[in-house]
Design an enzyme around this catalytic site. Structure first.
Site, short mmCIF file in Angstrom:
data_model
loop_
_atom_site.label_atom_id
_atom_site.label_comp_id
_atom_site.label_asym_id
_atom_site.label_seq_id
_atom_site.Cartn_x
_atom_site.Cartn_y
_atom_site.Cartn_z
N GLU A 59 7.59 -11.52 -25.56
CA GLU A 59 6.60 -10.46 -25.35
C GLU A 59 7.20 -9.07 -25.20
OE1 GLU A 59 3.97 -10.71 -21.93
OE2 GLU A 59 5.56 -11.50 -20.68
N LYS A 71 8.70 -14.59 -21.93
CA LYS A 71 9.20 -13.28 -21.49
C LYS A 71 9.96 -12.60 -22.61
CE LYS A 71 7.53 -12.54 -18.86
NZ LYS A 71 6.43 -12.87 -18.03
N ARG A 126 1.33 1.78 -6.00
CA ARG A 126 1.49 0.79 -4.93
C ARG A 126 0.17 0.17 -4.51
NH1 ARG A 126 6.23 0.96 -2.25
NH2 ARG A 126 5.24 0.05 -0.42
N TRP A 171 -3.83 -1.51 -1.16
CA TRP A 171 -3.78 -2.72 -1.99
C TRP A 171 -4.17 -3.83 -1.03
CZ3 TRP A 171 -3.37 -4.17 -6.92
CH2 TRP A 171 -3.01 -5.49 -7.20
N LYS A 212 -2.28 -5.70 -19.61
CA LYS A 212 -2.01 -6.32 -18.32
C LYS A 212 -3.15 -7.24 -17.92
CE LYS A 212 0.60 -6.89 -14.75
NZ LYS A 212 1.80 -7.72 -14.98
N HIS A 223 12.49 -33.96 -31.87
CA HIS A 223 11.28 -34.28 -32.63
C HIS A 223 10.83 -33.12 -33.52
CE1 HIS A 223 10.89 -38.05 -30.52
NE2 HIS A 223 11.01 -37.41 -29.37
N CYS A 282 0.87 -1.18 0.00
CA CYS A 282 0.00 0.00 0.00
C CYS A 282 0.90 1.22 0.00
CB CYS A 282 -0.86 0.03 1.26
SG CYS A 282 -1.84 -1.45 1.49
N ASN A 303 1.12 -0.26 5.96
CA ASN A 303 1.49 -1.00 4.76
C ASN A 303 2.18 -2.27 5.25
OD1 ASN A 303 4.25 -0.56 2.44
ND2 ASN A 303 2.56 -1.97 2.32
N GLY A 304 1.67 -3.43 4.85
CA GLY A 304 2.31 -4.68 5.26
C GLY A 304 1.27 -5.72 5.62
N GLU A 315 8.44 -20.22 -19.71
CA GLU A 315 8.26 -18.84 -19.25
C GLU A 315 9.38 -17.93 -19.77
OE1 GLU A 315 6.08 -17.08 -18.16
OE2 GLU A 315 7.04 -15.40 -17.15
C1 AGP Z 1 2.63 -12.35 -18.76
O1 AGP Z 1 3.88 -11.77 -18.87
C2 AGP Z 1 1.69 -12.03 -19.81
N1 AGP Z 1 1.57 -10.65 -20.00
C3 AGP Z 1 0.42 -12.84 -19.92
O2 AGP Z 1 0.78 -14.05 -20.49
C4 AGP Z 1 -0.39 -13.13 -18.65
O3 AGP Z 1 0.33 -14.01 -17.83
C5 AGP Z 1 -1.74 -13.76 -19.03
O4 AGP Z 1 -2.47 -12.81 -19.76
C6 AGP Z 1 -2.51 -14.23 -17.84
O5 AGP Z 1 -2.80 -13.18 -16.98
P1 AGP Z 1 -3.37 -13.43 -15.54
O6 AGP Z 1 -2.32 -14.10 -14.74
O7 AGP Z 1 -3.70 -12.07 -15.03
O8 AGP Z 1 -4.59 -14.30 -15.67
#
Ligand code: AGP
Length: 609
Positions: free
Chosen positions: A489, A486, A27, A74, A604, A505, A2, A98-99, A482
């Protein structure tokens, strides 16, 4: 996570506090509030939602006075409602926090027995009552805060004002940030530098276990046990945008570096090392469910899906429960068969992803038991599930998920240990060893993050690649998946995350001297096999960058470059191997000059199917 802010001095403070909260909204932003001493009493205004709602409320109910505290929330304990918003008031005391208070259940019970009536569901209100109780016992504010905090276990930064001593703010810190600002005949405090940077550049960050009294005429700093501290403030030279990012160039880099703290927050109050167990009240599943289920079925998207690949591994290896994981969009696209003996776990940092929400609803309709693992409290997915495990990573601003991913991994470990212990598939000693290793992770993560410069140098040649291959086996396969996500994206470089055994394969056809191969190969039972796969890639002229365990003597003869990470319990190596890949992606993207925090075409929160 927060944001808190405070002011004492000659000026009318409501605008200063709101202005500070605006710069702390990153935050937390589910509710906000102010408490201001108006010359007679402390008056409070709070509002749910973004700060603009508080601003509207303040138009109808202005606060006048020159001593005040403010908060942007938050949520961790208690939904984002007006009564749960800070400041919390107990008698003459108003407090922002906050915490996370770890022993909130026990403290609430004790205070309840003493006749205290609670109006909110928060852990914070308990602290306000503890301080109030101490002032009732005749202690001055700083002594009361000091004594009250003696009962508290957990993380906190608090700012407290007292209607009966309306010339001071008392602030204290343990594991949550707090900075004090020095003006001319006025003092400020805040969770973070940007909140008060327009008002003063002279600041002193509090250290763990310190408590300070701020007044218009002075500043007194001591430890929580009363020893005087003599530390001088310093001049901050950052501009406002640098300050908001904590001096980092991007939120993503800041969030990568926040991970040790985020993991600590995920684990806080949930691990019982003496019992070699996980605390039932804190994880959203009860013992009966853990014993009854015959399968765990994970559903998620993107990075959260990668966390569930690790979850599946742990459910099988630790809890010995059959486990499967499914992309949420595919789950709803088929006719999945789940029922009352399945625990369907929907994982989502935002808690709002439409595919995951829809999949969860399908599972519920079919009678499955459901659990949400989410970061945003009271978001749609935990609400629809009815039971939730919150990861407490704090707001993640960068679109690329980093700290939310590793805190999801931590949630997976806790869930697997909890279920395994209930079913007798992991004994106290092994569970205790895993949990001990888990609580030690933040320390090792800091060691990995200190490799930042080395990883930056390794990223430069990668930034010219057109395509790349990430390989992992067993527990490292989710990390490879992952790592590739990363990179693609944020840098827009094509990247495949592959189970190393599958390379032969198909993907092996892609490998040539232009193709970087990133091999995640910590010391574990898959090491020899992935080492052979890497030799196969090298034989096709692939340039190999390995992520390996420190002390590995033979990797130097296999890989062109190696990033060494600390040795931890082999089950937990993803926490070590993920971090270099996040940094690598970050620096590749930064060299390319892409928009790291808001990469093209992405959002996001994805609320379309
Ligand atoms: C993660 O870096 C991505 N931007 C994306 O794959 C994300 O993980 C996905 O949209 C799922 O989001 P969520 O965890 O909010 O459900």
């Amino acid at each position: 996570m927060c944001g808190i802010v405070g002011y004492v001095g000659p000026q009318s403070c409501a605008d200063i506090l709101v202005d500070g909260l605006r710069r702390l909204e990153y935050r937390g932003y589910d509710s906000a509030g102010l408490a201001v001493y108006d010359g007679k009493k402390v008056d409070v205004v709070r509002a749910v939602g973004k700060l603009q709602n508080l601003v509207k409320a303040l138009k109808e109910h202005p606060l006048e006075g020159s001593l005040g505290i403010g908060h942007t929330r938050w949520a961790t304990h208690g939904r984002p409602t007006e009564v749960n918003a800070h400041p919390h008031v107990a008698g003459n005391i108003a407090l922002v926090h906050n915490g996370i208070i770890e022993n909130h259940i026990e403290l609430k019970r004790q205070l309840g027995e003493e006749g205290v009536k609670f109006v909110s569901d928060t852990d914070t209100e308990i602290v306000a009552h503890l301080i109030h109780r101490e002032t009732q016992g005749g202690h001055d504010l700083v002594t009361a805060v000091r004594r009250a905090l003696g009962f508290v276990h957990g993380a906190y930064a608090v700012a407290v004002i007292d209607q009966k001593q309306p010339d001071r703010i008392v602030v204290a810190k343990n594991a949550s940030p707090l900075v004090v600002g020095f003006g001319e005949g006025e003092m400020f405090c805040a969770s973070d530098i940007p909140a008060i940077l327009p008002y003063t550049k002279l600041m002193l960050p509090l250290e763990e276990g310190e408590i300070a009294v701020l007044s218009a005429t002075g500043f007194e700093l001591t430890t929580l046990d009363g020893k005087p501290v003599d530390r001088k403030p310093r001049v901050i030279t950052w501009n406002a945008s640098q300050a908001e990012k904590g001096g980092y160039k991007h939120f993503m880099l800041k969030e990568i570096h926040e991970q040790p703290r985020a993991i600590e927050d995920t684990l806080r109050g949930r691990v019982d090392l003496a019992a070699g167990d996980v605390v039932e009240s804190e994880i959203g599943v009860d013992a009966a469910t853990a014993q009854l289920i015959s399968r765990v079925y994970f559903i998620a998207c993107g990075t959260s899906h990668h966390a569930t690949l690790y979850g599946r591994f742990l459910m099988e290896s630790i809890a010995r429960v059959p486990a499967t994981t499914e992309l949420a969009s595919e789950f709803i696209g088929r006719e999945p068969v789940v029922g009352p003996n399945d625990l369907v776990v929907a994982v989502s940092q935002s808690g709002e992803t439409l595919d995951t929400l829809a999949a969860l609803k399908v599972a519920k309709e079919q009678g499955a038991r459901v659990l949400a693992i989410a970061n945003v409290i009271d978001s749609a997915i935990p609400r629809a599930a009815g039971s939730a495990f919150y990861t407490h990573a704090g707001p993640e601003i960068g679109v690329a998920s980093t700290k939310c991913f590793t805190t999801q991994l931590a949630a997976m470990v806790l869930l697997a240990v909890f279920i395994g212990r209930r079913r007798g598939s992991v004994d106290k000693d092994r569970a205790g060893a895993i949990l001990q290793a888990l609580v030690e992770l933040p320390h090792h993560m800091r060691t990995v993050l200190a490799l930042d410069d080395i990883i930056r140098d390794l990223a430069r040649p990668l930034s010219t690649a057109k395509s790349s291959l990430f390989l992992g086996r067993g527990v490292s396969y989710p990390v490879a998946a992952e790592g590739a996500l990363k990179l693609k994206e944020i840098s827009y470089i094509h990247a495949e995350g592959y189970a190393a055994g599958e390379m032969k394969h198909g993907p092996i056809a892609l490998i040539d001297a232009e193709m970087p191969v990133i091999a995640i190969m910590p010391d574990d039972k898959s090491y020899d096999k992935i080492a052979s796969n890497v030799q196969e890639a090298k034989a096709r002229e692939g340039r190999v960058l390995a992520i390996a365990t420190k002390g590995n003597a033979d990797i130097g003869g296999i890989a062109h470059n190696t990033i060494y990470v600390p040795r931890v319990d082999a089950t937990l190596s993803p926490f070590m191997t993920t971090l270099p890949l996040q940094l690598l992606s970050y620096y590749v993207a930064d060299f390319k000059g892409t928009d790291v925090d808001q990469p093209r075409n992405l959002a996001k929160t994805v609320t379309v199917e």
